[in-house]
Design a protein around this motif. Sequence first.
Motif, mmCIF file in Angstrom:
data_model
loop_
_atom_site.group_PDB
_atom_site.id
_atom_site.type_symbol
_atom_site.label_atom_id
_atom_site.label_comp_id
_atom_site.label_asym_id
_atom_site.label_seq_id
_atom_site.Cartn_x
_atom_site.Cartn_y
_atom_site.Cartn_z
ATOM 1 N N THR A 84 22.864 9.784 17.525
ATOM 2 C CA THR A 84 22.765 10.390 16.203
ATOM 3 C C THR A 84 22.177 11.799 16.335
ATOM 4 O OG1 THR A 84 20.528 9.526 15.827
ATOM 5 C CG2 THR A 84 22.377 8.132 15.147
ATOM 6 N N ALA A 88 21.976 13.984 10.714
ATOM 7 C CA ALA A 88 22.634 12.762 10.223
ATOM 8 C C ALA A 88 22.100 11.561 10.997
ATOM 9 C CB ALA A 88 24.145 12.880 10.363
ATOM 10 N N ARG A 91 24.156 8.211 10.946
ATOM 11 C CA ARG A 91 25.574 8.246 11.285
ATOM 12 C C ARG A 91 25.715 8.370 12.799
ATOM 13 N NH1 ARG A 91 30.028 12.887 9.649
ATOM 14 N NH2 ARG A 91 31.832 11.864 10.618
#
Length: 357
Positions: A84, A88, A91
Amino acid sequence: MTLSQLTLHNFRNYPELRLNAAPGFMVFSGANGAGKTNILEAVSMLAPGRGLRRASLRDIARQNGPGDFAVAAQLDDVHLGSGTTTEAPERRKTRINETAVPTNDLAEWLSILWLTPAMDRLFTEGASGRRNFLDRLVTALEPAHAGNCARYEAARRERNRLLADTHPAEKNWMDGLDVQLARYGSLVAEARHRMVSALNQGLEQSDSQIFATPAVGLADEQLHSEQQLIQMLQQNRAADRAAGRTIRGPHRADLKVFHSAKQQPAEKCSTGEQKALLFSIILAHADLIADRRDRRPILLLDEVAAHLDPERRAALFAKLAERGGQVWLTGTEPDLFRDIPDESLHFEVSDGTVTQR
């Protein structure tokens, strides 16, 4: 399938770590809480899914760190990476040879199987854990399965959203989702049935002198074709709308395991017998992958040696050495691994520091 190098960045209790790896046994010993399992978890993040702990991405990132993490590895001349960013943190992004790809593409390069203490509860807890275990086994054998599962779940979530909506969606919209759900659902179910059939054949030929021999099956509805699934979804739409969710389908499947010699369901066996059944499944599945994909999977065995008597432990290590491949093991005491081959790599783990012995 053998990693030659593993690199961690802000992963759990490791700000930075680079390990040179080799075929055969990779042994990590150290006190509880030192970070041994974290290394195995990092390797498991090179497969689709949420890793061997099924942790959230934020929990994987180093505590008090900037919020990102990365795992990278070298597989022959292929560089794999996943993690990651601080921008983010929820995500996950994946790269293969520096090219961004869907995380499910990792299954095309690596098959990874694991056995952890938490899996002792697999047979006594809910069906979702067994379904996840089942789908990991299938994906290790058929990499496309991960993508089909993801597409099926995406269609099901959208269908459930519409079913729960107080304003009924247009019929054409629901019909389109039913088509998607049936298409990917049939692929998911067929792959599961193929794997279970092949695994049972392998288990019948396994060495029952080391561990108990299981038989596996699927406790779901009959295997339906795509057209049959569409009809079922349409026929059940009124009931699904009343429930606010999709009641029937491959998402309700459950893996059932039986102790063959005792003709007893795994959930009614002792804890030791359940662990033995899991061992047999993992070892037989590793053989199946080696046969079908022409390369042995990477095995991650977390704290397994301490739960075996010396005779079974020696027999397990001998079997693994005979089969070949790369096996990552953890344990609190180095003496637990005295029966593994001399050329194996041994590492001492202490408070996030890893030293080769």
